[in-house]
Design a protein around this motif. Sequence first.
Motif, PDB file in Angstrom:
ATOM      1  N   ARG A  29      14.598  20.358  -2.686  1.00 10.93           N
ATOM      2  CA  ARG A  29      13.599  20.507  -3.842  1.00 10.93           C
ATOM      3  C   ARG A  29      13.721  19.904  -5.208  1.00 10.93           C
ATOM      4  O   ARG A  29      13.212  20.379  -5.900  1.00 10.93           O
ATOM      5  CB  ARG A  29      12.577  21.468  -3.743  1.00 10.93           C
ATOM      6  N   ALA A  30      14.594  18.862  -5.011  1.00  7.98           N
ATOM      7  CA  ALA A  30      14.933  18.250  -6.323  1.00  7.98           C
ATOM      8  C   ALA A  30      14.206  17.305  -6.898  1.00  7.98           C
ATOM      9  O   ALA A  30      14.342  16.635  -7.762  1.00  7.98           O
ATOM     10  CB  ALA A  30      16.718  17.899  -6.221  1.00  7.98           C
ATOM     11  N   VAL A  31      13.190  16.669  -6.119  1.00 11.04           N
ATOM     12  CA  VAL A  31      12.246  15.941  -6.396  1.00 11.04           C
ATOM     13  C   VAL A  31      10.878  16.477  -6.850  1.00 11.04           C
ATOM     14  O   VAL A  31      10.508  17.447  -5.973  1.00 11.04           O
ATOM     15  CB  VAL A  31      12.238  14.736  -5.392  1.00 11.04           C
ATOM     16  N   ALA A  32      10.199  15.995  -7.520  1.00  7.68           N
ATOM     17  CA  ALA A  32       8.823  16.629  -7.950  1.00  7.68           C
ATOM     18  C   ALA A  32       7.705  15.971  -6.943  1.00  7.68           C
ATOM     19  O   ALA A  32       7.912  14.719  -6.746  1.00  7.68           O
ATOM     20  CB  ALA A  32       8.476  16.121  -9.499  1.00  7.68           C
ATOM     21  N   ASP A  33       6.967  17.072  -6.502  1.00  9.86           N
ATOM     22  CA  ASP A  33       5.851  16.646  -5.786  1.00  9.86           C
ATOM     23  C   ASP A  33       4.811  17.215  -6.442  1.00  9.86           C
ATOM     24  O   ASP A  33       4.499  17.790  -7.482  1.00  9.86           O
ATOM     25  CB  ASP A  33       5.926  16.780  -4.315  1.00  9.86           C
ATOM     26  N   ARG A  34       3.386  17.059  -5.674  1.00 10.87           N
ATOM     27  CA  ARG A  34       2.268  17.534  -6.116  1.00 10.87           C
ATOM     28  C   ARG A  34       1.859  18.842  -5.808  1.00 10.87           C
ATOM     29  O   ARG A  34       0.772  19.408  -6.335  1.00 10.87           O
ATOM     30  CB  ARG A  34       1.099  16.680  -5.826  1.00 10.87           C
ATOM     31  N   ALA A  35       2.553  19.732  -5.228  1.00 10.90           N
ATOM     32  CA  ALA A  35       2.314  20.948  -4.875  1.00 10.90           C
ATOM     33  C   ALA A  35       1.983  21.874  -5.947  1.00 10.90           C
ATOM     34  O   ALA A  35       1.134  22.681  -6.044  1.00 10.90           O
ATOM     35  CB  ALA A  35       3.216  21.564  -3.601  1.00 10.90           C
ATOM     36  N   ASP A  36       3.122  22.100  -6.744  1.00 15.88           N
ATOM     37  CA  ASP A  36       2.827  22.952  -7.941  1.00 15.88           C
ATOM     38  C   ASP A  36       1.905  22.275  -8.749  1.00 15.88           C
ATOM     39  O   ASP A  36       1.043  23.262  -9.566  1.00 15.88           O
ATOM     40  CB  ASP A  36       4.313  22.723  -8.720  1.00 15.88           C
ATOM     41  N   GLU A  37       1.497  21.179  -9.127  1.00 15.41           N
ATOM     42  CA  GLU A  37       0.429  20.791  -9.716  1.00 15.41           C
ATOM     43  C   GLU A  37      -1.142  21.059  -9.200  1.00 15.41           C
ATOM     44  O   GLU A  37      -2.097  21.445  -9.812  1.00 15.41           O
ATOM     45  CB  GLU A  37       0.275  19.143  -9.859  1.00 15.41           C
ATOM     46  N   LEU A  38      -0.855  21.230  -8.016  1.00 16.30           N
ATOM     47  CA  LEU A  38      -2.123  21.836  -6.985  1.00 16.30           C
ATOM     48  C   LEU A  38      -2.650  23.276  -7.537  1.00 16.30           C
ATOM     49  O   LEU A  38      -3.696  23.408  -7.848  1.00 16.30           O
ATOM     50  CB  LEU A  38      -2.088  21.935  -5.429  1.00 16.30           C
TER      51      LEU A  38
ATOM     52  N   ALA B 184       0.871  -1.205   0.079  1.00 18.99           N
ATOM     53  CA  ALA B 184       0.000  -0.004   0.034  1.00 18.99           C
ATOM     54  C   ALA B 184       0.862   1.239   0.121  1.00 18.99           C
ATOM     55  O   ALA B 184       1.835   1.021  -0.854  1.00 18.99           O
ATOM     56  CB  ALA B 184      -0.896   0.148   1.446  1.00 18.99           C
ATOM     57  N   LYS B 185       0.566   2.145   0.639  1.00 16.43           N
ATOM     58  CA  LYS B 185       1.208   3.469   0.633  1.00 16.43           C
ATOM     59  C   LYS B 185       2.549   3.512   1.071  1.00 16.43           C
ATOM     60  O   LYS B 185       3.553   4.390   0.787  1.00 16.43           O
ATOM     61  CB  LYS B 185       0.499   4.484   1.674  1.00 16.43           C
ATOM     62  N   VAL B 186       3.040   2.732   2.072  1.00 16.60           N
ATOM     63  CA  VAL B 186       4.498   2.420   2.510  1.00 16.60           C
ATOM     64  C   VAL B 186       5.455   1.986   1.114  1.00 16.60           C
ATOM     65  O   VAL B 186       6.365   2.716   1.102  1.00 16.60           O
ATOM     66  CB  VAL B 186       4.745   1.672   3.610  1.00 16.60           C
ATOM     67  N   THR B 187       4.926   0.882   0.494  1.00 14.73           N
ATOM     68  CA  THR B 187       5.574   0.527  -0.725  1.00 14.73           C
ATOM     69  C   THR B 187       5.821   1.795  -1.679  1.00 14.73           C
ATOM     70  O   THR B 187       6.685   1.883  -2.537  1.00 14.73           O
ATOM     71  CB  THR B 187       4.852  -0.772  -1.040  1.00 14.73           C
ATOM     72  N   ALA B 188       4.373   2.186  -2.089  1.00 15.60           N
ATOM     73  CA  ALA B 188       4.151   3.084  -3.018  1.00 15.60           C
ATOM     74  C   ALA B 188       5.148   4.525  -2.876  1.00 15.60           C
ATOM     75  O   ALA B 188       5.986   4.926  -3.545  1.00 15.60           O
ATOM     76  CB  ALA B 188       2.867   3.817  -3.231  1.00 15.60           C
ATOM     77  N   GLN B 189       5.163   4.788  -1.314  1.00 14.37           N
ATOM     78  CA  GLN B 189       6.380   5.910  -1.164  1.00 14.37           C
ATOM     79  C   GLN B 189       7.661   5.621  -1.232  1.00 14.37           C
ATOM     80  O   GLN B 189       8.534   6.346  -1.556  1.00 14.37           O
ATOM     81  CB  GLN B 189       5.735   6.487   0.140  1.00 14.37           C
ATOM     82  N   ALA B 190       7.910   4.345  -0.880  1.00 13.76           N
ATOM     83  CA  ALA B 190       9.379   3.895  -1.085  1.00 13.76           C
ATOM     84  C   ALA B 190       9.777   3.990  -2.624  1.00 13.76           C
ATOM     85  O   ALA B 190      11.048   4.403  -2.827  1.00 13.76           O
ATOM     86  CB  ALA B 190       9.646   2.561  -0.529  1.00 13.76           C
TER      87      ALA B 190
ATOM     88  N   GLU C  89      21.752  11.392   0.581  1.00 17.16           N
ATOM     89  CA  GLU C  89      21.493  11.910  -0.837  1.00 17.16           C
ATOM     90  C   GLU C  89      20.187  12.340  -0.994  1.00 17.16           C
ATOM     91  O   GLU C  89      19.794  13.200  -1.635  1.00 17.16           O
ATOM     92  CB  GLU C  89      22.036  11.036  -1.881  1.00 17.16           C
ATOM     93  N   ILE C  90      19.256  11.493  -0.541  1.00 16.23           N
ATOM     94  CA  ILE C  90      17.868  11.448  -0.647  1.00 16.23           C
ATOM     95  C   ILE C  90      17.322  12.656   0.227  1.00 16.23           C
ATOM     96  O   ILE C  90      16.450  13.663  -0.380  1.00 16.23           O
ATOM     97  CB  ILE C  90      17.099  10.091  -0.333  1.00 16.23           C
ATOM     98  N   GLY C  91      17.892  12.627   1.341  1.00 14.73           N
ATOM     99  CA  GLY C  91      17.549  13.982   2.293  1.00 14.73           C
ATOM    100  C   GLY C  91      17.935  15.167   1.539  1.00 14.73           C
ATOM    101  O   GLY C  91      17.247  16.290   1.812  1.00 14.73           O
ATOM    102  N   ALA C  92      19.249  15.267   0.821  1.00 16.85           N
ATOM    103  CA  ALA C  92      19.626  16.503   0.462  1.00 16.85           C
ATOM    104  C   ALA C  92      18.733  16.916  -0.811  1.00 16.85           C
ATOM    105  O   ALA C  92      18.383  18.052  -0.914  1.00 16.85           O
ATOM    106  CB  ALA C  92      21.115  16.432   0.073  1.00 16.85           C
ATOM    107  N   GLY C  93      18.298  15.906  -1.331  1.00 16.95           N
ATOM    108  CA  GLY C  93      17.363  16.201  -2.548  1.00 16.95           C
ATOM    109  C   GLY C  93      16.046  16.993  -2.084  1.00 16.95           C
ATOM    110  O   GLY C  93      15.535  17.747  -2.500  1.00 16.95           O
ATOM    111  N   PHE C  94      15.418  16.082  -0.988  1.00 18.90           N
ATOM    112  CA  PHE C  94      14.309  16.523  -0.238  1.00 18.90           C
ATOM    113  C   PHE C  94      14.499  18.136   0.053  1.00 18.90           C
ATOM    114  O   PHE C  94      13.556  18.888  -0.544  1.00 18.90           O
ATOM    115  CB  PHE C  94      13.937  15.830   0.850  1.00 18.90           C
ATOM    116  N   ARG C  95      15.525  18.507   0.819  1.00 20.75           N
ATOM    117  CA  ARG C  95      15.789  19.728   1.244  1.00 20.75           C
ATOM    118  C   ARG C  95      15.930  20.950   0.121  1.00 20.75           C
ATOM    119  O   ARG C  95      15.585  22.054   0.079  1.00 20.75           O
ATOM    120  CB  ARG C  95      16.895  19.860   2.130  1.00 20.75           C
TER     121      ARG C  95
ATOM    122  N   ALA D 149       8.600   6.166  -4.919  1.00 23.35           N
ATOM    123  CA  ALA D 149       8.545   7.637  -5.068  1.00 23.35           C
ATOM    124  C   ALA D 149       9.859   8.016  -4.582  1.00 23.35           C
ATOM    125  O   ALA D 149      10.516   8.921  -5.266  1.00 23.35           O
ATOM    126  CB  ALA D 149       7.452   8.018  -4.622  1.00 23.35           C
ATOM    127  N   CYS D 150      10.301   7.575  -3.428  1.00 25.13           N
ATOM    128  CA  CYS D 150      11.514   8.447  -3.045  1.00 25.13           C
ATOM    129  C   CYS D 150      12.798   7.658  -3.236  1.00 25.13           C
ATOM    130  O   CYS D 150      13.938   7.972  -3.288  1.00 25.13           O
ATOM    131  CB  CYS D 150      11.511   8.081  -1.526  1.00 25.13           C
TER     132      CYS D 150
END
Length: 318
Positions: free
Chosen positions: A284-293, A234-240, A276-282, A242-243
């Motif tokens: 904002r090198a990864v796409a999320d849905r806020a701009d699509e909102l 479910a969502k844990v698998t999906a988020q893993a 590396e992933i954390g740096a990308g989050f900070r 996505a990340c």
Amino acid sequence: MAKRPRILLTGWFGFLDGEVTAGDVLALNRVQEALRRAGLDHDVAWSPGFRPEGPSLAQVRPGDYSHLVFVCGPLHGPQIEELHRRFAHCVRIAVGTSVIDAGSPAVAGFHRVLARDAPDTEPTPDLAAGAPALPACPVAGVILTHGQQEYGARRRHARVAEEVTRWLSGLDCARLEIETRLDVRDWRLSATAAQLESVLSRLDLVVTDRLHGMVLALRAGVPAVAVDPVEGGAKVTAQARACGWPALVPVERLDESVLDQWWEWCATTGRGLAREIGAGFRQRAVADRADELLRALGQGGGGYRGVTGHPRLIPGGA
């Protein structure tokens, strides 16, 4: 020549219903270090509730010992008085203890009391302060959920909690139970997201079956062993996915060997990827849905069909 002494060490950690605290154990380590350096033989009597393999006070033969040394804690009560009766032939010494009433039978029964604090005396440092250095252990935050009733018959949360906590109890690590829920009234919980992130950033790794347990750990640059507690994923698998985080255990594959594999990976290779992933989050090198909102808000009401209708579902990456 004088007979070589044989010493039995005990304390509140030796009583069946006594406590075993980290301070007691460190104080014991300090005393053992001193005895070993002096070449003095000694045994330790433990509470069978803490160390079933013993020896316990009930198992030892008092006649085998010339000295009884009581380590740490307060000197009071019938349990200590019973030690004086049972080991009456021994030289009895208390070390690193607190004396409340110097005239009590528990105190007066010792031949020597080397107190850390007592009435009308200058206190001395607790024995735990000078204990031998200990090896560092990894600190693991444990974030588990027992809710998520929305998954119905697919829920395997109880099994995940039981198996994961049993596995964790066998690891040589410091475990810290963490709740992602914020509360401004409960001092045990973080009141702000910043407080929780400060806790997570100080961990070595996280073990979780929660989406945000994994995401917030990665945001802090900390690797996470993530378990999806929902059958079929479910969502844990999906988020893993996505990340881009590989340390995911589906509930169908949950066993100690798989958890061990990902624990080792998180403790080594996974550290770099989490940072590396954390740096990308900070950044904002990864796409999320806020701009699509924002774009969706500009589309007007055409995509919304009311309470009984269905909103248009926009796939990820659209």
